[in-house]
Design an enzyme around this catalytic site. Sequence first.
Site, PDB file in Angstrom:
ATOM      1  N   SER A   1       0.845  -1.185   0.000  1.00 52.70           N
ATOM      2  CA  SER A   1       0.000   0.000   0.000  1.00 52.70           C
ATOM      3  C   SER A   1       0.882   1.237   0.000  1.00 52.70           C
ATOM      4  CB  SER A   1      -0.922   0.020   1.225  1.00 52.70           C
ATOM      5  OG  SER A   1      -1.872   1.073   1.109  1.00 52.70           O
ATOM      6  N   SER A   2       0.386   2.290  -0.636  1.00 53.73           N
ATOM      7  CA  SER A   2       1.167   3.517  -0.718  1.00 53.73           C
ATOM      8  C   SER A   2       0.234   4.710  -0.850  1.00 53.73           C
ATOM      9  CB  SER A   2       2.125   3.469  -1.918  1.00 53.73           C
ATOM     10  OG  SER A   2       1.404   3.433  -3.133  1.00 53.73           O
TER      11      SER A   2
END
Length: 326
Positions: free
Chosen positions: A98-99
């Site tokens: 995730s980012s």
Amino acid sequence: MGAHALDRDLAELAAAARAALVREIDASGAWAADPRWRAAFEAVPRHLFVPYYYVGVMGGYERRWGESRDRRTREKWVRGAYADAPLATRLRDGELVSSSSQPSLMAMMLAELRVRDGDRVLEIGAGTGYNAALLAHRLGDDRVTTVDLEPEITEAARRHLAAAGYHPVVVTGDGARGVPERAPFDRIIATCTLASVPTAWLAQCRPGARILSPLATGLIALTVRDAGHAEGRFLHTPAYFVPLRGADRPDEGPADLDALPRPARESELFRFLLALSRGSLEPREAYALWEREGQPRRERYGITVSGEREWAWLDDPEGPCAWPLR
């Protein structure tokens, strides 16, 4: 001191850094298609959505967080939160899961979504919640739904959103299936890469809806005709996102490019064609098409969804340069 409760000096630094980021995005022309997004980026504090993140260092990642006892580290965290750069926010066994996307790319995607007042929007990939907050600021909480497969991601997104004063609907579920209980939608925006467009999305859209999603290494903008049909072209910009979890992932095996000329191997546009045609065209076939058609840019490619069929094409959906995506 929690990351959500900055002391006065850090709060001033965050405000100045946010203003600088807005000026940088403005200068880039990212929201030229819809300048009203500037107000959302001015209002939504990104640091609330990234209480910690990871930066690449020799041999791995270094964690920066807002609750460090070292003031200089906290200042680095604030400055990094407002850099026009993607931020790694979750790692699993050394793999990015995730980012928070690059803000100027987010601004461009939101502008290209072409929302209108009153539109209902579904976001695929909740991430930190920052993009949902921008949407909620523009459209209102009740008009925005965001979905992610991982409960820990959606729980964190809810916390971040609440801290910033936004309360869109956050759903834990498979983004490839959409969120039928919240349909119909006027817009769908994905913040994760697809191998093909899920048919469930079309069925949850109103006729004329717009879908904007990363696919291959580009951004496809589709117009939905009805529950079984959509068509559109790629935007000009490259886009690299984490793959959609829960859907079939694209074949990520390395292509054998050794026999191809070096300029093709190093061309970002040729690699886009390789990613878009993987599983249908061998690298030599893709190279022959690329050369024959004058090394086409992204905007010449498109995608058509018709019932159970989905195919990519160059220039013409019914032309000779087309290949299936599923």
